[in-house]
Design an enzyme around this catalytic site. Structure first.
Site, PDB file in Angstrom:
ATOM      1  N   LYS A  50       0.770  -1.203  -0.095  1.00  0.00           N
ATOM      2  CA  LYS A  50      -0.067   0.028  -0.148  1.00  0.00           C
ATOM      3  C   LYS A  50       0.868   1.135   0.064  1.00  0.00           C
ATOM      4  O   LYS A  50       0.728   2.176  -0.868  1.00  0.00           O
ATOM      5  CB  LYS A  50      -0.878   0.018   1.170  1.00  0.00           C
ATOM      6  CG  LYS A  50      -1.885   0.968   1.182  1.00  0.00           C
ATOM      7  CD  LYS A  50      -2.999   0.813   2.402  1.00  0.00           C
ATOM      8  CE  LYS A  50      -3.739  -0.528   2.385  1.00  0.00           C
ATOM      9  NZ  LYS A  50      -4.227  -0.784   3.784  1.00  0.00           N
ATOM     10  N   ARG A  72      -2.569   3.430   8.397  1.00  0.00           N
ATOM     11  CA  ARG A  72      -3.147   2.218   7.792  1.00  0.00           C
ATOM     12  C   ARG A  72      -1.825   1.073   7.659  1.00  0.00           C
ATOM     13  O   ARG A  72      -0.771   1.443   7.672  1.00  0.00           O
ATOM     14  CB  ARG A  72      -3.309   2.622   6.294  1.00  0.00           C
ATOM     15  CG  ARG A  72      -4.016   3.992   6.101  1.00  0.00           C
ATOM     16  CD  ARG A  72      -4.117   4.466   4.634  1.00  0.00           C
ATOM     17  NE  ARG A  72      -4.973   3.727   3.861  1.00  0.00           N
ATOM     18  CZ  ARG A  72      -4.876   4.083   2.525  1.00  0.00           C
ATOM     19  NH1 ARG A  72      -4.198   5.109   1.994  1.00  0.00           N
ATOM     20  NH2 ARG A  72      -5.908   3.327   1.815  1.00  0.00           N
ATOM     21  N   GLY A  92      -8.464  -6.909   4.064  1.00  0.00           N
ATOM     22  CA  GLY A  92      -9.194  -6.891   5.210  1.00  0.00           C
ATOM     23  C   GLY A  92      -8.725  -7.617   6.474  1.00  0.00           C
ATOM     24  O   GLY A  92      -9.309  -7.642   7.339  1.00  0.00           O
ATOM     25  N   MET A 143      -5.817  -6.404   8.219  1.00  0.00           N
ATOM     26  CA  MET A 143      -5.416  -5.322   8.977  1.00  0.00           C
ATOM     27  C   MET A 143      -6.340  -4.244   9.055  1.00  0.00           C
ATOM     28  O   MET A 143      -7.028  -3.922   8.128  1.00  0.00           O
ATOM     29  CB  MET A 143      -3.789  -5.088   8.439  1.00  0.00           C
ATOM     30  CG  MET A 143      -3.051  -6.234   7.989  1.00  0.00           C
ATOM     31  SD  MET A 143      -2.508  -7.295   9.317  1.00  0.00           S
ATOM     32  CE  MET A 143      -1.299  -6.084   9.984  1.00  0.00           C
ATOM     33  N   ARG A 169      -3.621  -0.947  -6.556  1.00  0.00           N
ATOM     34  CA  ARG A 169      -2.977  -2.382  -6.466  1.00  0.00           C
ATOM     35  C   ARG A 169      -3.488  -3.189  -7.650  1.00  0.00           C
ATOM     36  O   ARG A 169      -4.295  -2.918  -8.347  1.00  0.00           O
ATOM     37  CB  ARG A 169      -3.257  -3.079  -5.254  1.00  0.00           C
ATOM     38  CG  ARG A 169      -4.593  -3.463  -4.898  1.00  0.00           C
ATOM     39  CD  ARG A 169      -4.985  -4.073  -3.462  1.00  0.00           C
ATOM     40  NE  ARG A 169      -6.463  -4.028  -3.392  1.00  0.00           N
ATOM     41  CZ  ARG A 169      -6.899  -4.205  -2.092  1.00  0.00           C
ATOM     42  NH1 ARG A 169      -6.137  -4.211  -1.048  1.00  0.00           N
ATOM     43  NH2 ARG A 169      -8.261  -4.255  -2.090  1.00  0.00           N
ATOM     44  N   HIS A 189     -16.677  -7.692   1.322  1.00  0.00           N
ATOM     45  CA  HIS A 189     -15.519  -8.800   1.887  1.00  0.00           C
ATOM     46  C   HIS A 189     -15.941 -10.028   1.365  1.00  0.00           C
ATOM     47  O   HIS A 189     -15.059 -10.614   0.767  1.00  0.00           O
ATOM     48  CB  HIS A 189     -15.568  -8.474   3.463  1.00  0.00           C
ATOM     49  CG  HIS A 189     -14.671  -9.668   4.012  1.00  0.00           C
ATOM     50  ND1 HIS A 189     -15.154 -11.060   4.415  1.00  0.00           N
ATOM     51  CD2 HIS A 189     -13.206  -9.617   4.199  1.00  0.00           C
ATOM     52  CE1 HIS A 189     -13.908 -11.585   4.662  1.00  0.00           C
ATOM     53  NE2 HIS A 189     -13.003 -10.734   4.821  1.00  0.00           N
ATOM     54  N   SER A 246      11.108 -42.224 -12.852  1.00  0.00           N
ATOM     55  CA  SER A 246      10.184 -41.420 -13.022  1.00  0.00           C
ATOM     56  C   SER A 246      10.381 -41.160 -11.131  1.00  0.00           C
ATOM     57  O   SER A 246      10.303 -42.032 -10.356  1.00  0.00           O
ATOM     58  CB  SER A 246       8.790 -41.729 -13.028  1.00  0.00           C
ATOM     59  OG  SER A 246       7.921 -41.123 -12.650  1.00  0.00           O
ATOM     60  N   CYS A 276       6.494 -38.082 -10.729  1.00  0.00           N
ATOM     61  CA  CYS A 276       4.824 -38.204 -10.928  1.00  0.00           C
ATOM     62  C   CYS A 276       4.209 -38.160  -9.413  1.00  0.00           C
ATOM     63  O   CYS A 276       5.113 -37.994  -8.493  1.00  0.00           O
ATOM     64  CB  CYS A 276       4.673 -39.560 -11.301  1.00  0.00           C
ATOM     65  SG  CYS A 276       5.459 -40.988 -10.521  1.00  0.00           S
ATOM     66  N   TYR A 281       9.653 -34.241 -18.069  1.00  0.00           N
ATOM     67  CA  TYR A 281       8.124 -34.133 -17.993  1.00  0.00           C
ATOM     68  C   TYR A 281       7.808 -34.063 -16.566  1.00  0.00           C
ATOM     69  O   TYR A 281       8.259 -34.637 -15.613  1.00  0.00           O
ATOM     70  CB  TYR A 281       7.422 -35.396 -18.794  1.00  0.00           C
ATOM     71  CG  TYR A 281       7.717 -36.616 -18.114  1.00  0.00           C
ATOM     72  CD1 TYR A 281       6.720 -37.213 -17.096  1.00  0.00           C
ATOM     73  CD2 TYR A 281       8.639 -37.520 -18.704  1.00  0.00           C
ATOM     74  CE1 TYR A 281       6.904 -38.152 -16.585  1.00  0.00           C
ATOM     75  CE2 TYR A 281       8.584 -38.783 -18.180  1.00  0.00           C
ATOM     76  CZ  TYR A 281       7.821 -39.090 -17.086  1.00  0.00           C
ATOM     77  OH  TYR A 281       7.905 -40.475 -16.504  1.00  0.00           O
TER      78      TYR A 281
HETATM   79  P1  ADP Z   1      -7.738  -1.987   3.771  1.00  0.00           P
HETATM   80  O1  ADP Z   1      -6.423  -2.375   3.697  1.00  0.00           O
HETATM   81  O2  ADP Z   1      -8.650  -2.706   4.726  1.00  0.00           O
HETATM   82  O3  ADP Z   1      -8.257  -1.495   2.401  1.00  0.00           O
HETATM   83  P2  ADP Z   1      -7.175   0.944   4.088  1.00  0.00           P
HETATM   84  O4  ADP Z   1      -5.807   1.313   4.536  1.00  0.00           O
HETATM   85  O5  ADP Z   1      -6.822   0.824   2.425  1.00  0.00           O
HETATM   86  O6  ADP Z   1      -7.516  -0.491   4.563  1.00  0.00           O
HETATM   87  O7  ADP Z   1      -8.311   1.987   4.505  1.00  0.00           O
HETATM   88  C1  ADP Z   1      -9.594   1.258   4.882  1.00  0.00           C
HETATM   89  C2  ADP Z   1     -10.432   2.600   4.102  1.00  0.00           C
HETATM   90  O8  ADP Z   1     -10.175   3.941   4.674  1.00  0.00           O
HETATM   91  C3  ADP Z   1     -10.448   2.674   2.742  1.00  0.00           C
HETATM   92  O9  ADP Z   1     -11.655   2.839   2.159  1.00  0.00           O
HETATM   93  C4  ADP Z   1      -9.487   3.856   2.337  1.00  0.00           C
HETATM   94  O10 ADP Z   1      -9.904   4.367   1.201  1.00  0.00           O
HETATM   95  C5  ADP Z   1      -9.969   4.926   3.575  1.00  0.00           C
HETATM   96  N1  ADP Z   1      -8.890   5.681   3.954  1.00  0.00           N
HETATM   97  C6  ADP Z   1      -7.689   5.188   4.326  1.00  0.00           C
HETATM   98  N2  ADP Z   1      -6.799   6.416   4.486  1.00  0.00           N
HETATM   99  C7  ADP Z   1      -7.764   7.660   4.289  1.00  0.00           C
HETATM  100  C8  ADP Z   1      -7.287   9.043   4.159  1.00  0.00           C
HETATM  101  N3  ADP Z   1      -6.322   9.460   4.483  1.00  0.00           N
HETATM  102  N4  ADP Z   1      -8.310   9.639   3.784  1.00  0.00           N
HETATM  103  C9  ADP Z   1      -9.548   8.998   3.692  1.00  0.00           C
HETATM  104  N5  ADP Z   1      -9.891   7.751   3.613  1.00  0.00           N
HETATM  105  C10 ADP Z   1      -8.801   6.910   3.900  1.00  0.00           C
HETATM  106 MG    MG Z   2      -7.810  -0.290   1.001  1.00  0.00          MG
HETATM  107 MG    MG Z   3     -10.371  -3.003   5.726  1.00  0.00          MG
END
Ligand code: ADP
Ligand code: MG
Ligand code: MG
Length: 884
Positions: free
Chosen positions: A27, A97, A106, A108, A353, A469, A774, A841, A861
């Site tokens: 990220k 983040r 989802g 962390m 990503r 999710h 083999s 195999c 193979y």
């Molecule tokens: P995940 O890995 O669960 O997607 P993120 O770190 O991407 O977690 O963030 C969760 C949510 O918060 C996402 O929708 C993201 O766009 C939003 N978000 C994260 N940082 C900011 C920020 N600086 N301003 C506004 N929204 C944010």
């Molecule tokens: Mg995200």
């Molecule tokens: Mg999340």
């Protein structure tokens, strides 16, 4: 380079993405990269992954040097946005983040709106002239902080919110007024104080330190650990932390937040795909709280939705966004999965990503991108994860079958699945472990459901969109998923799923069609997949660069036919004993084993000869001249012995023994450790009439079929050259006899499995008698590791978790140990007999990581189960490209 404690990005910060994902997390690296190519990214700084280990070394505390460096990082953001962290007049808010080297959707937790307290909330309200927004942000912050950092149950907050909405007589969060939200903030603070015994921390720096620690702490949470185990992510990688200036999608009607894919992740079509919500923040879109709206007009019209698409509601911003998608695709040369926020008409990108996609979409995208000149054919071949082909190769619903549709949701992840309804993740895992096909049915899923989703054949949710999710995780796992089927409701107390007045108790069978979103009652027949179009094109490119051949392990006509349809170039392992279990045969097989003397054995073998000959002829006919390796009788004896009374009586009769004598014989034959007992070539040496019969059946069948068949006869479980020499002599003698009777000769080879450590070491002398090797890496793994595969289930999990073996060595070859034996066997075998044909195999032959290993050994193979042949073809092509 000295590892930096903080890496700033955005605004005037120098480009930093070259430090890479291993350092910045996926990220963080992509945020820094987007900032560097001039896209609008809120400024921030990244705490590198290396600090995660230091946090754990320090016993779960942030290192002092980091605490000192935070001021510099904050100063960078403050300078760029002209606000102050904790400044009551003009407060800077940040998000904290997580982000590991590879994306863990989802897994962390993110904390938003950090920096708010009783003072700064007033400043925010004044400066934005929008008190509702300020209080909404504050209550969101308290909830996230309470949940993620303080570890409080999120239901505490959700219940308080529901209560407030009930009290005010509204249904949507957005209908609550500033005063309502202010009251909710007081409720939340009271909850925190009551639950933790401490007031909510007002000092922004304390909040920040708490949140950073929580992100690091969540790296070892149960749900992150489960995800890592399922995806082979080492714990040592750690997570980075990104601290970033907040932008707000919840400032009113000109603000919004959304998620988008640059191409359709289900079909691969080149069209923008995604959802957004006006006046919302962060995870609102994916959390299923409000139903999100479509991004494009076309998508909205197709779904006959009423709420305006972003293209219609905010045309200028949408056009800008679409332009950025083009930039991102050209830059990353791949489909992107993007998070964005619009703050009062201004667009910000918050994440990009590589977009997760279905197998079908992966094929389509790879092909299209070659056509668009974005990537080369070789890159296209490397782009598709062989494991996902599994999805494509699985059946879909028979369109001719009658369907009793009970509900319709969103087609969130393709494929069809039938199974018993289960209502929670633990039950799903448990029932699936007992071999039952289950469908996990939930209101919506959360990261706690990962294990249950993995165990289920399919997933059905009542709430949530295409990017919920459930949808994202199911697509990643290749499980069919129908999300947001609003007609269903779940009664956890009665343990039933309801649709209108209809009840489906847990355990009822339903069928999901992840391609149409339909949910049907009962089990519905399926049809085989179509293997043309994008799939065929990619496989053709793969076959063009592949060096190793791909064969199949098959002996039944169905499996041989499937193998050929999937492109197998021969049979690498036909297990003759699999032909012995038929009802008409087993009795003779048992009589042969239990007969006691050669005469009895020969009598039983005479019954088996015509059956084996017919089996082999069928295989040769289907394989039409392709190489076929037939392994002589191998398995541990006990697999054949009768155990039930009726069986014993039947065998006694057919072997001409009394029941009593047969019982004595059974006791004689009892082995303490059959896996290492009288099996394989040992049996063939004790009873040469067995290989004689089998060789005769093979040669007669080859002559009968007369299609240029050159059988490869494989002797199992050889440890010494002499064993092979003895069995080979029987085969050669039989060949001469058959050829003389028929007045015609055919070419054939005799080779051996290399599956015992001694065989690998003595491969040089063994090769003197072998036309091919083999590598039987299933038994080689058992004997090299001294682990019985059948008993490994109890402890192998612990072993993998403790990092003793990086992966289950029966799934992916233990390259260091078993792999070294293979390397030794290959080298010594080839040295003794140049040009010796080498293959593998067993399970490993269909595992991409093991296939890469085989390419490194320059094997000729790999052979795997018919269903995995396309996976092996693609993996072998990738291996060839990677090994160069
Ligand atoms: P995940 O890995 O669960 O997607 P993120 O770190 O991407 O977690 O963030 C969760 C949510 O918060 C996402 O929708 C993201 O766009 C939003 N978000 C994260 N940082 C900011 C920020 N600086 N301003 C506004 N929204 C944010
Ligand atoms: Mg995200
Ligand atoms: Mg999340």
């Amino acid at each position: 380079m000295v590892a930096r404690l903080l890496v700033p990005f955005g605004g005037s910060a120098p480009a930093a993405h070259q430090l890479g994902k291993q350092h910045l997390g996926g990220k963080g690296a992509n945020l820094a990269e987007m900032a560097a190519i001039g896209l609008p990214v809120p400024p921030g700084f990244i705490i590198p992954t290396t600090l995660c280990a230091r946090y754990y070394e320090a016993g779960g505390r942030l290192p002092d040097t980091l605490l000192a460096a935070l001021a510099d990082g904050l100063a960078h953001i403050e300078r760029e946005v002209g606000m102050g962290f904790g400044n009551p007049e003009n407060p800077l808010l940040v998000s904290v983040r997580s982000g590991a080297r590879v994306s863990m959707p989802g897994m962390m937790d993110t904390v938003l709106n950090l920096g708010l307290n009783d003072e700064t909330v007033a400043g925010l309200a004044r400066r934005s002239a929008n008190p509702r927004f300020a209080w909404d942000s504050y209550r969101r912050f308290l909830q996230m902080y309470g949940d993620v950092v303080l570890g409080l149950d999120h239901y505490l907050f959700e219940d308080a919110l529901e209560l407030m909405k009930d009290d005010r007589g509204v249904t949507l969060d957005t209908q609550l007024s500033a005063e309502d939200l202010q009251a909710l903030v007081a409720d939340y603070q009271a909850i925190i104080e009551k639950e933790t015994g401490q007031p909510f921390p007002q000092a922004p720096l304390t909040q920040l330190e708490g949140a950073i620690g929580a992100v690091f702490g969540s790296w070892r949470s149960d749900r992150a650990s489960v995800y890592r185990r399922l995806n082979d992510i080492p714990e040592s990688w750690g997570t980075a932390v990104t601290v970033q200036a907040m932008v707000f999608g919840n400032m009113g009607e000109t603000s919004a937040t959304g998620v988008a894919f640059t191409r359709d992740p289900a079909t691969g079509e080149k069209r923008i795909f995604g959802e957004y919500l006006i006046n919302a923040q962060g995870e609102d879109v994916v959390a299923g709280i409000r139903t999100p709206q479509y991004l494009t007009r076309a998508a909205r019209e197709k779904a006959s939705a009423r709420d305006l698409s972003m293209e219609e509601a905010m045309p200028a911003v949408f056009a800008e966004l679409a332009g950025m998608f083009e930039t991102l695709e050209r830059h990353y040369r791949d489909c992107q999965d993007i998070e964005f926020t619009v703050q009062e008409g201004r667009l910000w990108l918050l994440q990009t990503r590589s977009g997760k996609r279905t197998a079908k979409a992966a094929m389509r995208m790879a092909g299209d991108m070659v056509d668009e000149g974005l990537i080369s054919r070789d890159e296209a071949v490397l782009r598709v994860d062989p494991a996902v082909l599994d999805q494509l190769l699985h059946p879909t619903l028979d369109p001719a079958a009658r369907r009793q549709v009970i509900a319709v949701g969103l087609p969130a992840s393709p494929g069809a699945a039938s199974g018993a309804i289960v209502l929670d993740s633990a039950t799903a895992a448990e029932r699936a472990a007992h071999g039952e096909d289950v469908i996990l049915v939930r209101v919506e899923t959360s990261p706690e459901d990962i294990a249950g989703m993995h165990a289920a054949r399919g997933i059905l949710t009542a709430r949530g969109g295409m990017t919920s999710h459930a949808a994202v995780v199911a697509r990643g796992m290749g499980r069919p998923c129908v999300s947001g089927a609003g007609q269903i409701s779940i009664d956890m107390d009665a343990r039933v799923m309801r649709v209108g007045s209809h009840s489906f108790p847990e355990g009822s069978i339903i069928t999901l069609d992840g391609a149409s979103g339909e949910v049907m009652e009962g089990h519905i027949p399926t049809i085989e997949p179509e293997l043309s179009g994008d799939f065929a094109r990619l496989m053709e490119w793969a076959d063009g660069v592949r060096r190793m051949k791909v064969r199949a392990n098959a002996e039944t006509p169905e499996d041989c036919t499937t193998a050929r349809r999937f492109g197998a170039e021969g049979i690498g392992l036909a297990r003759t004993e699999h032909m012995f279990f038929g009802a008409d045969r087993i009795v003779h097989v048992r009589a042969m084993i239990l007969g006691g003397d050669e005469g009895a054995r020969r009598a039983a073998l005479a019954h088996l000869l015509p059956m084996q000959r017919a089996d082999f002829a069928e295989i040769f006919r289907i394989m039409a001249g392709l190489p076929v390796t037939i392994r002589l009788l191998d398995p541990p004896l006990h697999e054949f012995l009768p155990s039930r009374e009726a069986e014993i009586a039947e065998v006694a009769l057919s072997a001409g023994l009394s029941v009593q004598a047969l019982r004595r014989r059974l006791v004689e034959l009892h082995e303490t450790n059959p896996m290492l007992g009288h099996r394989g070539c040992r049996l063939l040496i004790s009873y040469p009439e067995i290989p004689e019969m089998q060789a005769r059946a093979i040669f007669e069948a080859a002559l009968d079929v007369d299609q240029g068949v050159e059988p490869e006869i494989m002797v199992p479980l050889v440890a010494t050259a002499r064993e092979l020499e003895l069995v080979k002599a029987v085969i050669d003698r039989t060949a001469e006899a058959v050829f003389a009777e028929r007045g015609r000769r055919i070419a054939y080879t005799v080779g051996t499995m290399i599956e015992l450590p001694r065989a690998a070491l003595r491969a040089g002398d063994i090769a003197a008698h072998a036309g091919f090797f083999s590598f039987g890496t299933n038994d080689m793994t058992q004997t090299a590791l001294g682990i019985s595969r059948d008993d490994a289930g109890r402890f192998l999990g612990d072993y993998v978790e403790a990092g003793i073996y990086p992966r289950d060595p029966f799934v992916s070859i233990d390259a260091e140990g078993v792999g070294e034996l293979v390397a030794i066997g290959a080298e010594r075998g080839r040295a003794a007999r140049p040009g010796l044909k080498l293959g593998i195999c067993g399970e490993h032959g269909g595992d991409p990581a093991s296939i890469l290993f085989c390419e490194g050994q320059r094997l000729d193979y790999v052979s795997c189960s018919p269903w995995r042949v396309p996976i092996a073809r693609l993996a072998a092509a990738q291996a060839a490209l990677r090994q160069g």
